[in-house]
Each structure stands twice: as structure tokens, then as C-alpha cells.
Design a protein around this motif. Structure first.
Motif, PDB file in Angstrom:
ATOM      1  N   LEU A  68     -11.977  -4.278   2.396  1.00  0.00           N
ATOM      2  CA  LEU A  68     -10.841  -4.349   1.484  1.00  0.00           C
ATOM      3  C   LEU A  68     -10.515  -2.952   0.982  1.00  0.00           C
ATOM      4  O   LEU A  68     -11.410  -2.146   0.782  1.00  0.00           O
ATOM      5  CB  LEU A  68     -11.201  -5.228   0.278  1.00  0.00           C
ATOM      6  CG  LEU A  68     -11.519  -6.688   0.568  1.00  0.00           C
ATOM      7  CD1 LEU A  68     -12.131  -7.339  -0.647  1.00  0.00           C
ATOM      8  CD2 LEU A  68     -10.256  -7.422   0.983  1.00  0.00           C
ATOM      9  N   PRO A  69      -9.227  -2.698   0.742  1.00  0.00           N
ATOM     10  CA  PRO A  69      -8.896  -1.415   0.139  1.00  0.00           C
ATOM     11  C   PRO A  69      -9.613  -1.303  -1.197  1.00  0.00           C
ATOM     12  O   PRO A  69      -9.685  -2.286  -1.936  1.00  0.00           O
ATOM     13  CB  PRO A  69      -7.382  -1.504  -0.084  1.00  0.00           C
ATOM     14  CG  PRO A  69      -6.908  -2.593   0.783  1.00  0.00           C
ATOM     15  CD  PRO A  69      -8.055  -3.541   0.937  1.00  0.00           C
ATOM     16  N   ARG A  70     -10.176  -0.167  -1.474  1.00  0.00           N
ATOM     17  CA  ARG A  70     -10.896  -0.031  -2.742  1.00  0.00           C
ATOM     18  C   ARG A  70     -10.570   1.314  -3.372  1.00  0.00           C
ATOM     19  O   ARG A  70     -10.057   2.207  -2.700  1.00  0.00           O
ATOM     20  CB  ARG A  70     -12.396  -0.204  -2.531  1.00  0.00           C
ATOM     21  CG  ARG A  70     -12.976   0.805  -1.583  1.00  0.00           C
ATOM     22  CD  ARG A  70     -14.359   0.416  -1.091  1.00  0.00           C
ATOM     23  NE  ARG A  70     -14.824   1.439  -0.172  1.00  0.00           N
ATOM     24  CZ  ARG A  70     -15.575   2.465  -0.527  1.00  0.00           C
ATOM     25  NH1 ARG A  70     -15.997   2.596  -1.750  1.00  0.00           N
ATOM     26  NH2 ARG A  70     -15.908   3.389   0.347  1.00  0.00           N
ATOM     27  N   ILE A  71     -10.854   1.441  -4.638  1.00  0.00           N
ATOM     28  CA  ILE A  71     -10.561   2.697  -5.317  1.00  0.00           C
ATOM     29  C   ILE A  71     -11.840   3.420  -5.687  1.00  0.00           C
ATOM     30  O   ILE A  71     -11.833   4.535  -6.148  1.00  0.00           O
ATOM     31  CB  ILE A  71      -9.685   2.504  -6.566  1.00  0.00           C
ATOM     32  CG1 ILE A  71     -10.377   1.565  -7.536  1.00  0.00           C
ATOM     33  CG2 ILE A  71      -8.311   1.987  -6.223  1.00  0.00           C
ATOM     34  CD1 ILE A  71     -10.933   2.236  -8.723  1.00  0.00           C
ATOM     35  N   CYS A  72     -12.966   2.725  -5.530  1.00  0.00           N
ATOM     36  CA  CYS A  72     -14.225   3.407  -5.815  1.00  0.00           C
ATOM     37  C   CYS A  72     -15.289   2.953  -4.837  1.00  0.00           C
ATOM     38  O   CYS A  72     -15.001   2.219  -3.938  1.00  0.00           O
ATOM     39  CB  CYS A  72     -14.670   3.151  -7.243  1.00  0.00           C
ATOM     40  SG  CYS A  72     -15.202   1.493  -7.541  1.00  0.00           S
TER      41      CYS A  72
ATOM     42  N   ASP B 165      -9.645   7.346   4.387  1.00  0.00           N
ATOM     43  CA  ASP B 165      -9.976   8.064   3.151  1.00  0.00           C
ATOM     44  C   ASP B 165      -9.176   7.516   1.980  1.00  0.00           C
ATOM     45  O   ASP B 165      -9.678   7.376   0.870  1.00  0.00           O
ATOM     46  CB  ASP B 165      -9.685   9.568   3.299  1.00  0.00           C
ATOM     47  CG  ASP B 165     -10.710  10.259   4.181  1.00  0.00           C
ATOM     48  OD1 ASP B 165     -11.690   9.598   4.559  1.00  0.00           O
ATOM     49  OD2 ASP B 165     -10.535  11.452   4.489  1.00  0.00           O
ATOM     50  N   ILE B 166      -7.912   7.234   2.222  1.00  0.00           N
ATOM     51  CA  ILE B 166      -7.034   6.772   1.142  1.00  0.00           C
ATOM     52  C   ILE B 166      -7.454   5.389   0.649  1.00  0.00           C
ATOM     53  O   ILE B 166      -7.503   5.135  -0.553  1.00  0.00           O
ATOM     54  CB  ILE B 166      -5.560   6.744   1.624  1.00  0.00           C
ATOM     55  CG1 ILE B 166      -5.052   8.178   1.820  1.00  0.00           C
ATOM     56  CG2 ILE B 166      -4.665   5.993   0.631  1.00  0.00           C
ATOM     57  CD1 ILE B 166      -3.707   8.278   2.515  1.00  0.00           C
ATOM     58  N   LEU B 167      -7.796   4.513   1.573  1.00  0.00           N
ATOM     59  CA  LEU B 167      -8.096   3.127   1.184  1.00  0.00           C
ATOM     60  C   LEU B 167      -9.591   2.851   1.027  1.00  0.00           C
ATOM     61  O   LEU B 167      -9.986   1.744   0.687  1.00  0.00           O
ATOM     62  CB  LEU B 167      -7.514   2.157   2.218  1.00  0.00           C
ATOM     63  CG  LEU B 167      -5.996   2.214   2.400  1.00  0.00           C
ATOM     64  CD1 LEU B 167      -5.559   1.203   3.443  1.00  0.00           C
ATOM     65  CD2 LEU B 167      -5.264   1.964   1.083  1.00  0.00           C
TER      66      LEU B 167
ATOM     67  N   LEU C  53       0.807  -1.217   0.000  1.00  0.00           N
ATOM     68  CA  LEU C  53       0.000   0.000   0.000  1.00  0.00           C
ATOM     69  C   LEU C  53       0.843   1.272   0.000  1.00  0.00           C
ATOM     70  O   LEU C  53       0.330   2.364  -0.169  1.00  0.00           O
ATOM     71  CB  LEU C  53      -0.975  -0.001   1.174  1.00  0.00           C
ATOM     72  CG  LEU C  53      -1.978  -1.161   1.160  1.00  0.00           C
ATOM     73  CD1 LEU C  53      -2.864  -1.124   2.397  1.00  0.00           C
ATOM     74  CD2 LEU C  53      -2.851  -1.124  -0.090  1.00  0.00           C
TER      75      LEU C  53
ATOM     76  N   ASP D 101      -6.358  11.852  13.296  1.00  0.00           N
ATOM     77  CA  ASP D 101      -6.176  12.311  11.917  1.00  0.00           C
ATOM     78  C   ASP D 101      -5.573  11.242  11.008  1.00  0.00           C
ATOM     79  O   ASP D 101      -6.030  11.032   9.896  1.00  0.00           O
ATOM     80  CB  ASP D 101      -5.279  13.556  11.883  1.00  0.00           C
ATOM     81  CG  ASP D 101      -6.103  14.833  11.990  1.00  0.00           C
ATOM     82  OD1 ASP D 101      -7.350  14.727  11.975  1.00  0.00           O
ATOM     83  OD2 ASP D 101      -5.508  15.918  12.077  1.00  0.00           O
ATOM     84  N   GLU D 102      -4.515  10.566  11.495  1.00  0.00           N
ATOM     85  CA  GLU D 102      -3.861   9.618  10.586  1.00  0.00           C
ATOM     86  C   GLU D 102      -4.728   8.397  10.304  1.00  0.00           C
ATOM     87  O   GLU D 102      -4.630   7.781   9.253  1.00  0.00           O
ATOM     88  CB  GLU D 102      -2.473   9.214  11.092  1.00  0.00           C
ATOM     89  CG  GLU D 102      -2.453   8.416  12.373  1.00  0.00           C
ATOM     90  CD  GLU D 102      -2.105   9.252  13.580  1.00  0.00           C
ATOM     91  OE1 GLU D 102      -2.617  10.390  13.684  1.00  0.00           O
ATOM     92  OE2 GLU D 102      -1.326   8.785  14.429  1.00  0.00           O
TER      93      GLU D 102
ATOM     94  N   LYS E 236      -8.066   8.610  10.164  1.00  0.00           N
ATOM     95  CA  LYS E 236      -9.017   9.152   9.184  1.00  0.00           C
ATOM     96  C   LYS E 236      -8.370   9.188   7.806  1.00  0.00           C
ATOM     97  O   LYS E 236      -8.981   8.810   6.796  1.00  0.00           O
ATOM     98  CB  LYS E 236      -9.441  10.566   9.601  1.00  0.00           C
ATOM     99  CG  LYS E 236     -10.460  11.178   8.670  1.00  0.00           C
ATOM    100  CD  LYS E 236     -10.731  12.640   9.022  1.00  0.00           C
ATOM    101  CE  LYS E 236     -11.772  13.256   8.084  1.00  0.00           C
ATOM    102  NZ  LYS E 236     -11.495  13.085   6.667  1.00  0.00           N
ATOM    103  N   ALA E 237      -7.103   9.608   7.761  1.00  0.00           N
ATOM    104  CA  ALA E 237      -6.381   9.701   6.489  1.00  0.00           C
ATOM    105  C   ALA E 237      -6.302   8.331   5.823  1.00  0.00           C
ATOM    106  O   ALA E 237      -6.616   8.183   4.645  1.00  0.00           O
ATOM    107  CB  ALA E 237      -4.982  10.271   6.725  1.00  0.00           C
ATOM    108  N   LEU E 238      -5.904   7.329   6.593  1.00  0.00           N
ATOM    109  CA  LEU E 238      -5.785   5.985   6.032  1.00  0.00           C
ATOM    110  C   LEU E 238      -7.134   5.496   5.495  1.00  0.00           C
ATOM    111  O   LEU E 238      -7.217   4.895   4.425  1.00  0.00           O
ATOM    112  CB  LEU E 238      -5.249   5.024   7.098  1.00  0.00           C
ATOM    113  CG  LEU E 238      -5.063   3.592   6.615  1.00  0.00           C
ATOM    114  CD1 LEU E 238      -3.634   3.125   6.876  1.00  0.00           C
ATOM    115  CD2 LEU E 238      -6.036   2.635   7.253  1.00  0.00           C
TER     116      LEU E 238
ATOM    117  N   ASP F 282     -13.889   2.296   6.416  1.00  0.00           N
ATOM    118  CA  ASP F 282     -14.748   3.015   7.341  1.00  0.00           C
ATOM    119  C   ASP F 282     -14.184   2.843   8.755  1.00  0.00           C
ATOM    120  O   ASP F 282     -14.096   1.721   9.247  1.00  0.00           O
ATOM    121  CB  ASP F 282     -16.159   2.426   7.241  1.00  0.00           C
ATOM    122  CG  ASP F 282     -17.185   3.319   7.893  1.00  0.00           C
ATOM    123  OD1 ASP F 282     -16.798   4.088   8.793  1.00  0.00           O
ATOM    124  OD2 ASP F 282     -18.358   3.245   7.506  1.00  0.00           O
TER     125      ASP F 282
END
Lengths: 333, 351, 75
Positions: A329-333, A257-259, A187, A250-251, A253-255, A262
Motif C-alpha cells: 500500500l502507498p505509505r508515508i512512513c 520512493d514516492i509511495l 495519487l 528511473d521512473e 524507482k521514483a514511483l 519496493d
């Protein structure tokens, strides 16, 4: 089609419950088990004792803020603690894959010892099995803990939950899950998020001395959302939480948003929710804040419409906060 | 609290605008990420009675035909390693999903970035990268192929199921649905620019390019209701911090260098002329031939088509919540986290 | 259909095609081939590990005013 076990049967969400309620409980049929929470409490020679067991399969074994050994102690000890028990003894069993590093095993064992000492529990039994290369993934640990009731008159119980009580969380959520994702080489994160893996004994002991806590539950797999859903299912009440109040670093939340994850469903390993009477909430939060500055009130117990967790959003909307339905799972959409 | 008051003021202005228009608005959010943002932030309850949100075809997972999944599973059985976005894992194929194939031992790996995937694939691994997505994601696959060419890799191929947004949107607006306005996908617009959506004006429908944060949605609804009130059909841009008039020209050149238009099958909409992208013939050595039979969905009771075209609300589908749930999805709208059925199920829109 | 997040460039890596970006304190390596003239301090929009556009700071500030205060009001 052949019925098979899938990863989501073990993620602590909906499918895990279906497996437990649909297969294990009917077959074992134990009356005690039917009413069991994360710990099972029963009477033994007039003494109230409790047992809890848990297995640990985390990868990597060493992560920022802990390791599988620390996790194996904290997980079981915390399950006992939130049930109002004082942990006394634990057992530790290893299943190790051939070829596993002896140095790593030593490090993990030292960690178990360290956190068992901190939790004032004694390791009293254990077992070791080594399986062929490929038959397990490195190392699996199981711990079982035994505890005795701190105060039989003040045992937290799902039956003590009433409407208008306040739901408090003991710190910021989602750290352990975020930590494990941040360790995933694929990642591309440059640094690791620190897990919240830790012992809850001291904070719970102080809380129970000062406050008449209705109910407590530690947040593990499935995160805050799943824990709250278990509470509404077992208690028969609704819980309404406010999105803006739920503490997320924050970090983390960042992770998320990126992946595309929830944070409400990310695992925690050192956080719990406590349900207390409204007139005791200030005292409870004050105690929790001594241990974690993020501790705060997040919502209220309400008369049930349909045993749901509701989330009120910043601009005034409402939505359902459901259990975890599938492997995140990490997703892009 | 000053800002919450500001937000409340915007909410009230939007409601006032709608009262002036004099009817409940039907607004389609083209992009699945908007669908999630709307439900997650509770806008569907906030504007209940004012706005009926309809979810459009802009979720690559939802519109992907089950035959594509079957193709990938076939390839995995032939001992290829499949690299896929996590999004696709639970989509049901005819007999199973990629997740189920994985549980049975198929080599299926989750990638986050197609570029990193191309960089890290081992030389002795026969790999197939599942290329799914709209124009936002296409440049990432272009860069991924560039990486493969640079490294001279012969063991990596692409299974292209890439989509364009203009053609399906035209089909939808022309033949299928009646709406009062559109929320246009901010991240596709980042690549294509405001100019890439000018065609919407021909349909005499107000539209707005929107970002994805809750305040972006609020500001876009404000703009859209004003456009509806004024019969203003120009494409408005409420995502100015990212979306330029001409889009990202470097990214567009990358797309043109490697890809060309092709017809594509959209679940719910059928075969759409020019609705997809495939690798240009000079790169055919890096492309996997996919075999398709476009028969109707295997579960005939599934009403994905009507849901995707805004004719049915998810809860009006006979399967919804009864046999079709996020655990046991019968159609793609329930599989994807961006699918409207999934969002209705999880966030309780039907209540 | 496409998740994205805004992040600040903190370091441009050797070949100029990659950069380390910071989003809410979390650092990640991303591909920046699609961005003309990337500089440290730029804000980029990232999708599937690739920067797809530079973020216009003036426009972002306009929104930030609202957003920033929303966050403060509830913290």
C-alpha cells in the motif's frame, strides 16, 4: 473468528501459497497438480503437452502499454512459454458487469485477437456471463492455454537447477505494477508509466534454441522477489542477487520512493528470469539484450543454507529478500 | 569504482573510530525510516560487532495505541468514511484491523496526501481524516484543515493521534535506555530545525541529524563516532541540504495556528505529558472525540514495550516468528514496515 | 517515520499553492504552501504530497559528487 478471504490471498505472495497448499491442493489431491508450476505438463498419447490458466481483474482496463485483453493473452501464453511449451490454443471467458460499455468490450476483444495472432495461438472456446450491477467490477477475463513441448530433450525444469548457475533477468523490473499505480487518480501523477505487458514467445524461442536453459519463470504478481523465492523453495537451493545489478527504470524507482513501495515486489507482465550454466551466460544475455537492453545477470544459485534469497547491498551488507507478505500500500512512513 | 572506494574508506574510518573507543556501540535511530534504511542497506551486517542498532519510538504506526484503531472502526460502523494512510491499515485493534473492517464492508479509503483528501471529499460524504504522524506530517494536516475551512465543509472531521518527538525522547533517554549516541530524525528536523533538538545535549549524548540515503547514514555514523570519540555533545547536522538551524518557520506557524500540545499515549512508553498534538479549541467542531482505555496490551506475551525501549531484541520476544509475523502481527512493531520486529523479520537481522 | 523525496519544480500552478515537480523523470502535483518564494528549477523535499523544505543546491552537490559516482560506478 470467521475465516474470510482477504485481498492478500490473491496477490501472489505468501498468503496465496498458503491458500493453494493449505486448501486447494489437499482437496483436489491430483498428483499432477502437486508438482505443478505456472503451467502443468503431462503426457497425452505420448505427446508432451501443457496447460495453464489465469484470470485477469486489472483496473484500469486500459493502461499505458496495454489493456486487460492484451494482458489476458500475454499472461497465459508467457506461462506456457517459460515452461518450454509452444502455445497452440487458448480459451477466453468473460464475466461482465451489467452496464459495461459495449465499445470498451469491443476494444478489449480486438486486443485479444491482435495478441492471439501475434502469439500464433487460436482462440478455440469461450464463455460469457453477465452479472448484476455491483456483483463484479466491470470486466473479469479468464484465459486457459494449451501448448506442446518445443523440444522434449531441452525442457527447462526446476530439477535442472544446480549451484553456481547464473540467474539472469530479461529486462527492467516492476513496470506493470508501477504503471497501475501511476494511473491512480488519487495519487496525483502527471503522467503514466508504461507497462511491460508483452509476449515473451520470440525471445524464449530463440533463447531455447541457442542455450540449454535450466529453468525459467515469468515475473508476474509479487514481482522478482516472489518469483525468486518460489524458485528457492521448489529447488532447495539459495539464490544470491546483487542489488546494484537489478535493473529498475528511473521512473519506476521514483514511483517506489514516492509511495514507499519496493520495486522487487512490483508486478511485471513481460519479464522472466532464466537460470543457465555459467559457461552459457554470455550467450544467453546477448540473446536477451536483442529484445530488451536491460537484460543482465543479477545473481547466482548457491548451495542452500535454508532455501533463502539473499541480497547483497551496495556497500557490502547482506539481507534476506523475502516473499511478499501483504498487500503493498502507498505509505508515508 | 572510485566512490565505492571512498565509501569503503569511510566504513573503515568508522570502524577505526569504534576500535579507538574500545567497545561495541549502542546507537539508537529515533526514526523508523532510518531503521528501514539501515536494514535495507545491510548496515547491520556491515557493522556487525561494531554497532548495535536500536530502533527508537519514531514510527507513528508502532507507537499508536490499539484503542485508536478501535475508535476508527467504531466510527466506520457509524457510517463515517475513514480516510487513512496505508500504513495504518494492518495495525491490529482489539478485535480487528482497519483492513479487516474494510473487507467486511466498512468505508475505509487510503489517502496519500491529507490535503488532496480534503480537496476531493464529496459534499454528501461524512468523512473522518485519521491524523497520525509526527511533526513532519502535522503541517500536511494543518493545510488539510485550512482547505476544509476555505471550502466551508461541514462534513469533514479529524481524528487526531498526532505525536511530538521531544517529549517521548526525553522520557526514553531519562528513564529507559542507555545508548552511546543518537541518529536524529532528518525529516522532523526539517520542520523543527537543529534548534528543535538542542535538548538532547542536556543528556550529554552525542547526536547527529541524518538524511535517509545510504551515504547519508554512512556520513552520519562517521560524524557520530567522531563525536563519541571526542565526548562532543553538540547536535551535529549531516542533513544540511535540507535541515536549517531554525527549521521551516512557515510550517511551524501552521502547526501553531491549528494545534496545541496534549498528553498522548505511546505504545511501549505509556502516557507522555505533552507528547501529542490536538486541534485548538476554536477548531473543536472539526475534531472527533476519541474514547480511550489505556489498559495494557491485549496480548500480554507481546513484548513491544521492551523492544521499543531497546531492552529486548525482537527475536528475544517469545512471540517473534512463532505466532507474531508480518501476516499475523500481535504488536505494532511487527505491523509497520518501519517497525523493528518487522524489519528483523524481513531482512533477517537475527541471523 | 517520514518518507520524503527530492524533486525539481517544473511548473508553478495558477494559485501558487501547487506546483508540478519532477523526480527522476516522474511528474507529480504537490502542495507548496509551506515554501517561501518557490521558483521553477528549485529542488524541494516532498512528504505526503506537501513540499516541506527547499533543498540547498550547494550542499546537495557536495553529496551528489559521492552519490553520482556511486551510481556511475555500478551502472
Amino acid at each position: 473468528m470467521m475465516r474470510t478471504i482477504r485481498k492478500e490471498h490473491g496477490n501472489g505472495g505468501k498468503q496465496t501459497y498458503e491458500l493453494i497448499d493449505g486448501l486447494f491442493k489437499p482437496i483436489f489431491g491430483s498428483e499432477i497438480l502437486k508438482s505443478a508450476d505456472d503451467s502443468t505438463i503431462f503426457s497425452l498419447n505420448d505427446m508432451k503437452v501443457g496447460i495453464s490458466t489465469d484470470s485477469f481483474v486489472v483496473k484500469p482496463y486500459f493502461f499505458k502499454g496495454g489493456d486487460i485483453g492484451k494482458l489476458a493473452v500475454c499472461g497465459t501464453v508467457n506461462d506456457l512459454a517459460v515452461a518450454g511449451l509452444e502455445p497452440k490454443y487458448i480459451t477466453v471467458s468473460f464475466i461482465i458487469e451489467e452496464g459495461f460499455s459495449m465499445d470498451d468490450l469491443e476494444r478489449i476483444t480486438m486486443s485479444i485477437k491482435k495478441y492471439a495472432d501475434l502469439a500464433r495461438v487460436e482462440v478455440v472456446a469461450g464463455d460469457t456471463k453477465v452479472v448484476e450491477k455491483g456483483a463484479a467490477d466491470g470486466i473479469f477475463i479468464n484465459t486457459t492455454g494449451l501448448g506442446v513441448a518445443r523440444d522434449t530433450k531441452k525442457m527447462p525444469s526446476i530439477s535442472k537447477i544446480e549451484s553456481n548457475q547464473v540467474v539472469i533477468v530479461s529486462g527492467d523490473i516492476g513496470r506493470h505494477g508501477a504503471c497501475i499505480y501511476s494511473h491512480n487518480e488519487d495519487l496525483g501523477f502527471e503522467e503514466r508509466i508504461e507497462s511491460d505487458c508483452g509476449l515473451l514467445l520470440d525471445v524464449i524461442s530463440e533463447l531455447m534454441q541457442e542455450v540449454d536453459v535450466a529453468y525459467m519463470k515469468d515475473l508476474t504478481r509479487g514481482g522478482l522477489a516472489t518469483a525468486l523465492n518460489e524458485i528457492v523453495q521448489k529447488s532447495g537451493f539459495d539464490i544470491k542477487v546483487e542489488e546494484e545489478k537489478i535493473p529498475v527504470a528511473d521512473e519506476v524507482k521514483a514511483l517506489c520512493d514516492i509511495l514507499g513501495l519496493d520495486s522487487y515486489y512490483l508486478a511485471c507482465e513481460g519479464r522472466f528470469v532464466a537460470i543457465v550454466n555459467r559457461d552459457e551466460k554470455e550467450k544467453a544475455i546477448e540473446i536477451l539484450r536483442k529484445y530488451n537492453g536491460f537484460a543482465c545477470e543479477i545473481g547466482t544459485v548457491e548451495e542452500s543454507r535454508e532455501k533463502r534469497v539473499y541480497l547483497s547491498t551496495t556497500f557490502g551488507g547482506t539481507r534476506i529478500l523475502d516473499m511478499l507478505y501483504y498487500e503493498m500500500l502507498p505509505r508515508i512512513c | 569504482m572510485q566512490t565505492l572506494e571512498k565509501a569503503n574508506a569511510i566504513v573503515n574510518t568508522i570502524k577505526n573510530n569504534i576500535e579507538k573507543i574500545g567497545r561495541q556501540l549502542r546507537i539508537i535511530e529515533v526514526c523508523g525510516t532510518h531503521t528501514v534504511s539501515i536494514y535495507r542497506n545491510g548496515f547491520h551486517t556491515l557493522f556487525k560487532g561494531y554497532i548495535d542498532f536500536i530502533s527508537g519510538p519514531g514510527c507513528p504506526v508502532c507507537v499508536t495505541h490499539e484503542g485508536y484503531i478501535d475508535n476508527l472502526i467504531e466510527l466506520a460502523k457509524m457510517n463515517y468514511t475513514i480516510y487513512t494512510f496505508g500504513d495504518l491499515l494492518k495495525v491490529p485493534g482489539k478485535s480487528m484491523s482497519l483492513a479487516e473492517a474494510k473487507a467486511e464492508g466498512a468505508k475505509i479509503k487510503i489517502m496519500y496526501s491529507p490535503v488532496d483528501a480534503a480537496e476531493n471529499i464529496a459534499e454528501d460524504e461524512e468523512a473522518i481524516i485519521a491524523a497520525v504522524g509526527f511533526e513532519t506530517t502535522v503541517p500536511a494536516f494543518a493545510l488539510s484543515l485550512e482547505k476544509v475551512l476555505e471550502k466551508g465543509l461541514k462534513n469533514v472531521k479529524f481524528a487526531c493521534e498526532l505525536k511530538t518527538i521531544d517529549q517521548p525522547l526525553k522520557v526514553l533517554l531519562k528513564d529507559h535506555i542507555k545508548v552511546d549516541g543518537l541518529i536524529l530524525p532528518g525529516h522532523v528536523a526539517t520542520i523543527l530545525g537543529v534548534d528543535g533538538f538542542r535538548f538532547v545535549e542536556e543528556f550529554k549524548l552525542p547526536s547527529v541529524i541524518s538524511g535517509f540515503e545510504k551515504y547519508d547514514i554512512l556520513l552520519s555514523l562517521l560524524s557520530l563516532t567522531q563525536s563519541i570519540l571526542n565526548n562532543d555533545f553538540t547536535v551535529k547536522n549531516e542533513y544540511k541540504r535540507v535541515v536549517k538551524k531554525e527549521g521551516n518557520t512557515v510550517a511551524k506557524r501552521y502547526i501553531e495556528r491549528f494545534f496545541e500540545r496534549t498528553d498522548a499515549y505511546f505504545r511501549g512508553l505509556g502516557l507522555i505529558e505533552g507528547g501529542g498534538l490536538r486541534l485548538k479549541s476554536e477548531y473543536s467542531a472539526f475534531s472527533v472525540q476519541l474514547k480511550y482505555e489505556y489498559e495494557s496490551l491485549s496480548n500480554s506475551a507481546c513484548r513491544c514495550t521492551d523492544v521499543l525501549t531497546g531492552k529486548l531484541k525482537p527475536f528475544e520476544c517469545p512471540l517473534f516468528e512463532k505466532v507474531c509475523t508480518p501476516q499475523t502481527p500481535k504488536g505494532a512493531c511487527m505491523v509497520s514496515q518501519e517497525g523493528s520486529c518487522n524489519a528483523y523479520f524481513r531482512f533477517g537481522k537475527w541471523k | 517515520m517520514c518518507l520524503g523525496y527530492p524533486a525539481k519544480v517544473v511548473e508553478i500552478l495558477e494559485d501558487g499553492k501547487k506546483a508540478i515537480v519532477d523526480y527522476l523523470g516522474l511528474k507529480k502535483t504537490v502542495n507548496v504552501s509551506l515554501i517561501k518564494e518557490v521558483a521553477v528549477g528549485d529542488y524541494l523535499l516532498i512528504h505526503s504530497g506537501v513540499a516541506i523544505e527547499k533543498i540547498d543546491e550547494k550542499e546537495a552537490e557536495e553529496i551528489e559528487k559521492l552519490f553520482g559516482e556511486v551510481r556511475d560506478a555500478n551502472s
